[in-house]
Each structure stands twice: as structure tokens, then as C-alpha cells.
Motif scaffolding. Structure first.
Motif, PDB file in Angstrom:
ATOM      1  N   GLN A   5    -101.998 -17.399 -12.887  1.00  0.00           N
ATOM      2  CA  GLN A   5    -101.049 -17.610 -11.793  1.00  0.00           C
ATOM      3  C   GLN A   5    -101.058 -19.074 -11.345  1.00  0.00           C
ATOM      4  OE1 GLN A   5     -99.457 -13.939 -11.466  1.00  0.00           O
ATOM      5  NE2 GLN A   5     -99.222 -15.174  -9.619  1.00  0.00           N
ATOM      6  N   ILE A   6    -101.941 -19.865 -11.900  1.00  0.00           N
ATOM      7  CA  ILE A   6    -102.154 -21.222 -11.410  1.00  0.00           C
ATOM      8  C   ILE A   6    -101.853 -22.280 -12.466  1.00  0.00           C
ATOM      9  CG2 ILE A   6    -103.942 -22.824 -10.584  1.00  0.00           C
ATOM     10  CD1 ILE A   6    -103.052 -20.788  -8.510  1.00  0.00           C
ATOM     11  N   GLU A  62     -94.200 -18.735  -0.571  1.00  0.00           N
ATOM     12  CA  GLU A  62     -95.334 -19.483  -0.038  1.00  0.00           C
ATOM     13  C   GLU A  62     -96.059 -18.647   1.002  1.00  0.00           C
ATOM     14  OE1 GLU A  62     -95.943 -24.024   1.265  1.00  0.00           O
ATOM     15  OE2 GLU A  62     -94.903 -22.862   2.776  1.00  0.00           O
ATOM     16  N   GLY A  63     -97.333 -18.849   1.124  1.00  0.00           N
ATOM     17  CA  GLY A  63     -98.122 -18.240   2.191  1.00  0.00           C
ATOM     18  C   GLY A  63     -99.220 -19.223   2.512  1.00  0.00           C
ATOM     19  N   LEU A  64     -99.479 -19.477   3.773  1.00  0.00           N
ATOM     20  CA  LEU A  64    -100.366 -20.582   4.128  1.00  0.00           C
ATOM     21  C   LEU A  64    -101.743 -20.136   4.598  1.00  0.00           C
ATOM     22  CD1 LEU A  64     -97.666 -22.856   5.788  1.00  0.00           C
ATOM     23  CD2 LEU A  64     -98.760 -23.144   3.554  1.00  0.00           C
ATOM     24  N   VAL A  98    -103.306 -10.402  -6.796  1.00  0.00           N
ATOM     25  CA  VAL A  98    -103.402 -11.813  -7.150  1.00  0.00           C
ATOM     26  C   VAL A  98    -103.676 -12.610  -5.885  1.00  0.00           C
ATOM     27  CG1 VAL A  98    -101.975 -13.792  -7.790  1.00  0.00           C
ATOM     28  CG2 VAL A  98    -101.937 -11.713  -9.187  1.00  0.00           C
ATOM     29  N   VAL A  99    -104.598 -13.566  -5.965  1.00  0.00           N
ATOM     30  CA  VAL A  99    -104.896 -14.443  -4.840  1.00  0.00           C
ATOM     31  C   VAL A  99    -104.747 -15.879  -5.336  1.00  0.00           C
ATOM     32  CG1 VAL A  99    -106.609 -15.105  -3.097  1.00  0.00           C
ATOM     33  CG2 VAL A  99    -106.582 -12.764  -3.986  1.00  0.00           C
ATOM     34  N   GLY A 100    -104.137 -16.708  -4.523  1.00  0.00           N
ATOM     35  CA  GLY A 100    -104.069 -18.129  -4.841  1.00  0.00           C
ATOM     36  C   GLY A 100    -102.758 -18.545  -5.448  1.00  0.00           C
ATOM     37  N   ARG A 101    -102.288 -19.681  -4.998  1.00  0.00           N
ATOM     38  CA  ARG A 101    -101.090 -20.264  -5.589  1.00  0.00           C
ATOM     39  C   ARG A 101    -101.120 -21.762  -5.361  1.00  0.00           C
ATOM     40  NH1 ARG A 101     -96.719 -16.860  -2.704  1.00  0.00           N
ATOM     41  NH2 ARG A 101     -97.792 -16.267  -0.826  1.00  0.00           N
ATOM     42  N   PRO A 102    -100.328 -22.477  -6.150  1.00  0.00           N
ATOM     43  CA  PRO A 102    -100.318 -23.932  -5.992  1.00  0.00           C
ATOM     44  C   PRO A 102     -99.402 -24.358  -4.857  1.00  0.00           C
ATOM     45  CG  PRO A 102     -98.923 -23.296  -7.821  1.00  0.00           C
ATOM     46  CD  PRO A 102     -99.542 -22.028  -7.294  1.00  0.00           C
ATOM     47  N   ASP A 103     -99.397 -25.639  -4.583  1.00  0.00           N
ATOM     48  CA  ASP A 103     -98.509 -26.218  -3.580  1.00  0.00           C
ATOM     49  C   ASP A 103     -97.072 -26.211  -4.115  1.00  0.00           C
ATOM     50  OD1 ASP A 103     -98.057 -27.921  -1.132  1.00  0.00           O
ATOM     51  OD2 ASP A 103     -97.376 -29.317  -2.676  1.00  0.00           O
TER      52      ASP A 103
END
Lengths: 481, 410
Positions: free
Chosen positions: A37-38, A62-64, A78-83
Motif C-alpha cells: 500500500q506504500i 486521506e486520514g490524518l 490496511v494501516v498507513g498511507r503516504p502523503d
């Protein structure tokens, strides 16, 4: 609204977009074909697949703050995503035509910075940038930012509205003809004061010179993701497209009619606001095979552990002692402040947990369902399930019936989840004459059939013109189709 | 991660060489040179070409200037001039745009710590590291500009007028506070990079867990200007810690470099000056408890490079004539041939500098003069690489990949 079309009648063209699979349980990470995912390569794969299929744009949510459950970081999805901005700018280097849409929050950013990022992105993509404007208010997310949880829920729409109005003033602070760059005379700018702006409002009082000259699209394309009355009005006043929730054909038609009707109030034509529901899909060689695959995907999406956690959204208490393959809990939900799940949309969906629990117990008993069966059956079924022919026909019917202008498709697998759709459904849509076979323009506005803002006589839609609109949709609507 | 090369044969330490990119170049009249193409400064292809040229010369990295206002000839305010380049693109996004088009060169955009969110900056630079395969850094700067502050309207920065001109101390405490905040910004950024351990993603189908949540960490930073909970939304970047750089001209910023950075850019005017600055930074480093930790101090120079000294001097004079005033800079301005510059760099290096960041006076002219003139000259003296020895910026600078500060040392 005939699906087969009438000779001599120009058929309405479908708009298609690809949503990078998000951090929720629509995305299946346990499948052997599920990739990173990254890694940038995953984004490149999906973007290129969508571009090969002539899609209008790629969409990033997006989630902050990472979601929590029972006081711990939620670990089943799934956890984590890019900017968002950084990935979109990088994707511009490996694609040529596809639009690049980013979800950016108006609560935990400042208008000057976001405007310069989107204006920069529009230059760096040669006019393919779009902004899905969302807002949140929660102190939970605020703990990651300078201001903290500064915004009362009642103010978040007002802030979002003023944020977009202010950003629009910044985009419009350059007309586009200021840079002479005349080496002979030594005049770089035609005159002093390029980019001048001054905004005084409840949320922002800023003034100065914006530092990014006008981008190819004038302003990025604006998306809005809310289907409340306020959200519809806001979209009608200020957005170019709505990222909406998919419903039945009749629901879609009602929503579509309602939103398009509101446009006249702002002097806008029906084609100036596109309605693009998000949609999932499962394909198979036959409808039966697709149905079977859809069932398998649902079971991948809802593991036993996931089923228990979902039940906890409603029960608002720890259910880890229950067997997901067994019957529903006999205890009742805890009513009151929600303490189990934080940073998620689902909590808001169940306004009357006692009634929901009662209803679910009855359903489970009547059908002999376990906890997991119940969550699978009451959760979102995939939007389109069938053979390529069936899916192409259904998509087309939906659009021709004015229930949508197209779809934002959410694959359940990274990075290859769109491949089959691109290879099998898109050619059928093209055969039906409802989807482009080549890009006709270079900018996202071109793809969406939206006029350049400078083409309007009243091109500058600043704060004044937007004063009537309420705010955009919630941040928590964007990640969970 | 590739380790720095260890050569058993005794040879001079390789020199680290970077280029600072800013618009058409650092001379205010650079845009008026025939080869400058000033209408392309907002084109992604312009930036891709510059970085490709730098990578062709096997440079360590490029930096991208930026600010949250239009360029100005005044240190604290806008100038509303029309005879110089005004308007630019966000540096982080420009770096991201060129990342997929390059393979080895480091990419260090400038970020203003004073007005930005460390949470956003941390994930943006982590993502730049992901999309570049481990070649990201960030150059942090503070802003006392009144116009930038008015663009945000969020805080009161005491007026920092400089009665004696640039370089004169402003009101006591203001500068210190800006730099302290920048140090906090870097601290949060770094903690967030570490907030995911490298092996946090487990995809354990048996238990249904995508991550091991015990390997994600709240950073729980509390400072005077902000508090940040964490963890980051972005997993740990390929380099673990992308590199942090800062430009420094005086004790307070030297302290930021010493406390917080991996790379310091300094502006000595001769070798003794270089020695003094490096000594001061090393002393601050020791005072901060970082003695012996790798910290590259690179000298900044503006360069006018031509085949003969006379030609370089004439070009500089011509640019000054066009600009209507003599060009001055915080950094030493070099005018001469690549061979002369190589002499100077090797001499100044004796003051303890690990390398140099060159600011091309005219990007279209002086950048190729660096890559095609200076680089072969340095190679001839056996102090510059002949091939990229690593695929990450850390690798190029001989820096090991650090473990996350939160990783349990079992």
C-alpha cells in the motif's frame, strides 16, 4: 434512458476514475495478489492502468490520524498511507494525461499553504490537479497538529467554506498574464503587485502576495464529498464534482435531480457539476462466477476478527470473548458516549444502537447467521457484480438514466485490482459509444468537460460569490466507500 | 541499504558535492541570460532537466530553495520588484516530480519550519523518500519575514527589523525562539519517521492482523509551540531517517545544525574562516551530546565558471550591469575556471569541510560548468566519484541507516 441506445441520439458519456484502495476493510490485504500500500510502484501500476484505460482521474483519500479501537491502534485493516500531495506530484512524472485528485483537509491546514501546493501541483501535472475538499473537527485528529482540537463541530462547515473561498481568492490572485519575462527590457513581471490578495473573515485574516502564478487550469478542479443538505448546497455553489455515496438507481436519480436543480440558483448549468458516486465491482466470466467471487471477496474483507470489531461499533463494548462463528451477543449495546472506536466514520452510522442490535439479532436468527455471516450480509455488497457485459450495461444504464455522470471505482486489491476492469469492461463501454477511446484534451478539466474558469464572464468566484454555500463533506466520508 | 565504500588503498577522502537550485540561478539577473529560458521556470521539464544535469555529473544531491512568499531582495519584507524572478513552485512537490525521473541523486527541498505543521512535513518527506527509493532529505529554515507571517495570520512574530542591516542581531530572544521552534519541528519530524518500526507491517492472516500495533508508537511530543501525538500515518521511510539539513551563518543557527541536522551549509570566506566555523559547530555538537556523530559541514559558494578567468569576470560584470547593481551574497562568490575552483575547494577543505554546495550564478550556464568542467577536474585529482556507489542519499554521504529510536533492543 434506454440502455441499448437510439439511433441518431448522442449518448451521454461516462466519466470513470480509480480510487487507490483505502485504509478500510474494502481493501483486501490477505490475498496472495495483494501488494504494498506504500511502495510507489503500487501507485504507478494503478495510475498507469487507469491511464491506459483512458480514465478521467486517479483519486487519493486521506486520514490524518491512525484509527483506534478499544484504546489501541486498529490493526485489522490496511494501516498507513503516504502523503497525498507528494505521491500525486511523483505520479505526474510517470503519467501524461490522467487527472490526479487529492483529498486535503481544510481543518488541519492553512489556506496559503494548501493553495500553493495545489497551484504548484497544477503546474507540475500540466493541468491535471484536483482537490477533494473535506473537513473534520475532532480533537482526536487535532492531537497531531499545532492547533489541536480547536474547532467546535458546529464551526467546521463554516471554516471549510471560508477555507475554500480563501484558497480560491489565492488561485485567482494571478490572472495568468503577469509574467512577461522580457529579457530585453528587463521586466519579469508586467507590473508590481502580482498575486496581491487580502482576506478578512471569521477564520482567516491574511494578506500579501501569493507566490505561485496561475496554473494551467486556472484553479484545480474542486471535489466535494458530502450528501447532506448543506453539502449539496455547497457543491452546487462551489464544486466541480461530487464524490457521492452509491445507492440504488432510484436513489441515484433522486440525488442527481436534486443537486442539479440547485445549480440554477448559482447561475450554473447542469454540466458544470458532475455527480460521481464511488463504486466497487467484482467481475467473472459469467454472472454466476462473478457472484461466487464476490462472496469470496466478502469473506476476505470480513475476517472473524473484523466481524467482532464491527459489531463493537454498535455494541460500544468489548466483545472479544465472543466467537465470530457463533450467535450474536445476548448483552445489549452500551448507550452513550462512544468509547470503543475512534477516528472512524462507522460510529456515526448507528444512531440508535439498541434498535440496530435488536434488528440484527432477528435477522441472524431468521437466517441462521453467525456474527461473521451477519456482518458480511449487512455490510456493503459490491456495487457491480457480473460478467464484463453485465457490468458495462449496468454502468451505462445508470448514467443514461441520470443517476450519475460516472463512477469513482474502488478496487479491492492493490495494485492490480483495476487490471481486469480496464481489459474487459472498458472496451465494452467504448463499443457502446459511451466512453472515450482516446483523450481529447490534456487537462483534467478537458476530460471532465468543465470549462476553464477564465472562460466564464464572471470568472472570479471569490468569497463573496460563495457566501451562500455551506461547507463541504466530512473527512470521514472519503476513506470508506 | 548499501554501505559506504571502504577502499583499502589510501587515497584522498572523496569530496561531497551538491548544487543549490533556485529559479534561473542565484544572480538576480540570471533570467536575462540568453540561455536562461525564463518562461520555463514553472515547467516541470525545466526542473527535470536541471536535476538530470546534476545527476549526470554524479553529484551527491541537489537542494531546492523555497519560501512561503514571493522572492524578495529585502530580508524581512516583500519588495514588489518587477525586474527579478517572482513566483515559484513548492519545493517538496518539485522534488517529488523529478524523483521518478532520476535514480541516484539526493533530493533536498527547503521547508519553512516556522509556519508549517511538523506532522505534514514529516509524512511529506517520508513519502519523498518512498517515491525516490531512499534519496530524500529536507532543508529546514526559519522565517522572520513579516510578509510570510501575514500570509498565515496565525501568530505574532515580534518585528525583527535589522537596524544595522542583515547580519545585525535583532531584539534579544526572537531569533533564539525561532530556532528553538525549528529544533522542535525537526525533533517531531524525526520521531514521526521512527514511529513505525521497520517491521511493523506483518500481514498475519492467521490472526487477521495487518500490523503489529506494538511496533507503532505515539511520539507524545509536548513543546512550547506545538504538541504532537503520533504515530505518523506513513510507514517508516526507506532511509529510516531522511537527512535533515540547515543553512547557518551565526552561533544560534550553528546550534540548530549541531543539535538537529545531518548536513550543515555554512558560508566561510576563506580557509581559516571555514576552520573557525567547523570548530564552533563541533563544539556545539559536543555540547548537545552528539560528539562523534556523523554531521557533514558543507561550504556554500556562488560560482561563475568559464574557460578563462577573464571570461568569468566579464560575465559577472555583465550580469551586474544588467541588474544595475553589484551582486552580493551571504556566501563567498567565486569567479574563475573549474581548475581554479577545484584548487579552492581542496584548499578550503583543509578547514574541516566535508564538501561544498555550489550555487550556480546562472543555472543554465554554471550548472553544466560544474558537471562537465569542475567534476572532471576533481576526478583528475582523485577526489570525486566515477560512478554512484550507492542508491540512497545516506549511502552517498557515508551515513549508516539508523534503527528506529523506538525499536526494542532485544
Amino acid at each position: 434512458m434506454s440502455a441499448t441506445g437510439r439511433a441518431g441520439t448522442a449518448r451521454k458519456q461516462i466519466h470513470l476514475a480509480a480510487h487507490f484502495p483505502g485504509v478500510n476493510n474494502t481493501t483486501v490485504w490477505s490475498d496472495p495478489e495483494s501488494g504494498s500500500q506504500i511502495d510507489f510502484s503500487s501507485f504507478v501500476h494503478l495510475a498507469r492502468t487507469a491511464e491506459r484505460a483512458k480514465f478521467d482521474f486517479l483519486f487519493l483519500a486521506e486520514g490524518l490520524r491512525l484509527r483506534e479501537h478499544g484504546g489501541h491502534i486498529y490493526d485489522l485493516d490496511v494501516v498507513g498511507r503516504p502523503d497525498t500531495f507528494t505521491v500525486l506530484a511523483a505520479l505526474a512524472a510517470v503519467t501524461d494525461r490522467i487527472g490526479l485528485t487529492g483529498t486535503i483537509n481544510s481543518t488541519f491546514n492553512e489556506p496559503y499553504e494548501v493553495a500553493r501546493q495545489f497551484a504548484s501541483l497544477d503546474h507540475l501535472t500540466d493541468g491535471r490537479a484536483a482537490w477533494n475538499v473535506v473537513t473534520s473537527w475532532d480533537a482526536f485528529t487535532g492531537e497531531n497538529f499545532r492547533r489541536g482540537g480547536f474547532l467546535p463541530e458546529s464551526r467546521r462547515y463554516a471554516r471549510a467554506k471560508e477555507f475554500l473561498a480563501t484558497a480560491t481568492e489565492l488561485f485567482d490572485s494571478w490572472r495568468g498574464d503577469e509574467i512577461l519575462a522580457d529579457q530585453e527590457s528587463g521586466r519579469f513581471l508586467r507590473e508590481a503587485g502580482a498575486g496581491a490578495f487580502a482576506h478578512k473573515g471569521e477564520e482567516f485574516t491574511i494578506e500579501g502576495r501569493f507566490d505561485v502564478p496561475r496554473g494551467p487550469q486556472g484553479r484545480p478542479v474542486i471535489f466535494q464529498a458530502g450528501d447532506s443538505d448543506e453539502g449539496r448546497e455547497f457543491a452546487a455553489s462551489s464544486a466541480d464534482a461530487i464524490f457521492s455515496r452509491y445507492g440504488t438507481l432510484e436513489e441515484g436519480k433522486a440525488f442527481y435531480t436534486d443537486v442539479k436543480r440547485r445549480l440554477a440558483r448559482y447561475g450554473r448549468a447542469p454540466g458544470e457539476l458532475l455527480i460521481l458516486p464511488s463504486a466497487t465491482f467484482v467481475l467473472g466470466d459469467t454472472d454466476e462466477e462473478a457472484e461466487e467471487r464476490a462472496r469470496q471477496v466478502r469473506r476476505q474483507q470480513v475476517s472473524g476478527a473484523t466481524a467482532l470489531r464491527h459489531l463493537e461499533f454498535v455494541w460500544n463494548r468489548d466483545l472479544s470473548g465472543y466467537d465470530p462463528e457463533g450467535p450474536l451477543p445476548d448483552v445489549d449495546p452500551l448507550v452513550g458516549e462512544h468509547t470503543v472506536a475512534r477516528g472512524r466514520a462507522q460510529v456515526r452510522m448507528y444512531r440508535d444502537p439498541l434498535a440496530t442490535a435488536r434488528e440484527w439479532r432477528e435477522l441472524a436468527e431468521a437466517n441462521g447467521w453467525s456474527i461473521r455471516d451477519l456482518v458480511i450480509h449487512t455490510g456493503n455488497r459490491q456495487t457491480f457484480v457480473g460478467s464484463p457485459e453485465t457490468v458495462a450495461r449496468t454502468l451505462d444504464e445508470f448514467v443514461q438514466a441520470d443517476a450519475a455522470d460516472g463512477f469513482i471505482l474502488v478496487p479491492h486489491l492493490v495494485p492490480g485490482g483495476l487490471d481486469e476492469f480496464a481489459d474487459t469492461v472498458v472496451p465494452l463501454l467504448q463499443e457502446r459509444g459511451v466512453f472515450r477511446t482516446e483523450y481529447e484534451g490534456t487537462t483534467l478539466r478537458d476530460h471532465l468537460g468543465l470549462a476553464h474558469p477564465d472562460a466564464h464572464p464572471d470568472a472570479r468566484r471569490g468569497a463573496g460569490a460563495q457566501a451562500a454555500g455551506p461547507g463541504p463533506g466530512r473527512a470521514d466520508r472519503t476513506g470508506a466507500p | 541499504m548499501p554501505a559506504p565504500s571502504t577502499d583499502p588503498v589510501s587515497r584522498p577522502e572523496p569530496l561531497h558535492l551538491a548544487v543549490a537550485l533556485d529559479g534561473a540561478g542565484w544572480h538576480p539577473a540570471a533570467w536575462r541570460e540568453p540561455e536562461a529560458a525564463p518562461r520555463r521556470l514553472l515547467s516541470p521539464r525545466y526542473w527535470a532537466e536541471l536535476v538530470a544535469e546534476a545527476e549526470g555529473g554524479l553529484l551527491d544531491f541537489v537542494t531546492f530553495e523555497d519560501g512561503l512568499a514571493q522572492q524578495s531582495s529585502h530580508p524581512l519584507r516583500r519588495d514588489d520588484r518587477t525586474d527579478q524572478v517572482r513566483g515559484r513552485l513548492d519545493a517538496v512537490l518539485t522534488a517529488a516530480r523529478v524523483a521518478p525521473l532520476t535514480r541516484h541523486i539526493g533530493l533536498i527541498p527547503t521547508v519553512v519550519a516556522t509556519h508549517t505543521e511538523p506532522f505534514h512535513i514529516s509524512k511529506a518527506i517520508a513519502t519523498l523518500d518512498h517515491v525516490s527509493g531512499g534519496r530524500a532529505g529536507v532543508r529546514v529554515k526559519v522565517s522572520a519575514r513579516l510578509d510570510e507571517n501575514a500570509h498565515f495570520g496565525r501568530r505574532d512574530i515580534p518585528p525583527l527589523e535589522l537596524p544595522g542591516g542583515p547580519g545585525t542581531p535583532g531584539p534579544p530572544g526572537v531569533v533564539e525562539e525561532l530556532f528553538d521552534e525549528a529544533a522542535d519541528h525537526v525533533e517531531v519530524t524525526r520521531r514521526l519517521w521512527d514511529s513505525w518500526e521497520d517491521d511493523a507491517e506483518i500481514r498475519d492472516v492467521a490472526t487477521g492482523r495487518f500490523i503489529d500495533r506494538d511496533k507503532l508508537h505515539y511520539v507524545d511530543f509536548r513543546g512550547r509551540h506545538f504538541s504532537v501525538k503520533g504515530p505518523s500515518i506513513t510507514p517508516r521511510p526507506p532511509q529510516g531517517q531522511p537527512l535533515v539539513a540547515a543553512l547557518a551563518h551565526a552561533t544560534v543557527p550553528y546550534r540548530l545544525v549541531a543539535r538537529s541536522a545531518d548536513i550543515g551549509f555554512v558560508t566561510p570566506h576563506d580557509v581559516d574562516d571555514a576552520r573557525g566555523i567547523v570548530g564552533e559547530i563541533r563544539a556545539e555538537q559536543a555540547a548537545a551530546g552528539r560528539e562523534g556523530e556523523p554531521l557533514h559541514v558543507l561550504g556554500d559558494l556562488v560560482v561563475f565558471l568559464d574557460e578563462t578567468p577573464a571570461r568569468a569576470a566579464a560575465r559577472r560584470d555583465r550580469l551586474d550591469d544588467v541588474a544595475g547593481e553589484e551582486y552580493t551574497s551571504d556566501a563567498e562568490i567565486f569567479t574563475g575556471t573549474p581548475a581554479q575552483l577545484a584548487d579552492l575547494l581542496l584548499h578550503w577543505r583543509e578547514g574541516g569541510l566535508g564538501g561544498f554546495r555550489l550555487r550556480p550564478a546562472v543555472a543554465a550556464h554554471d550548472l553544466p560548468a560544474i558537471t562537465r568542467g569542475l567534476v572532471p577536474e576533481l576526478r583528475g585529482r582523485d577526489v570525486f566519484r566515477r560512478a554512484y556507489e550507492a542508491g540512497t542519499l545516506r549511502g552517498l554521504l557515508g551515513l549508516a541507516r539508523p534503527a528506529s529510536r523506538y525499536a526494542s533492543t532485544a
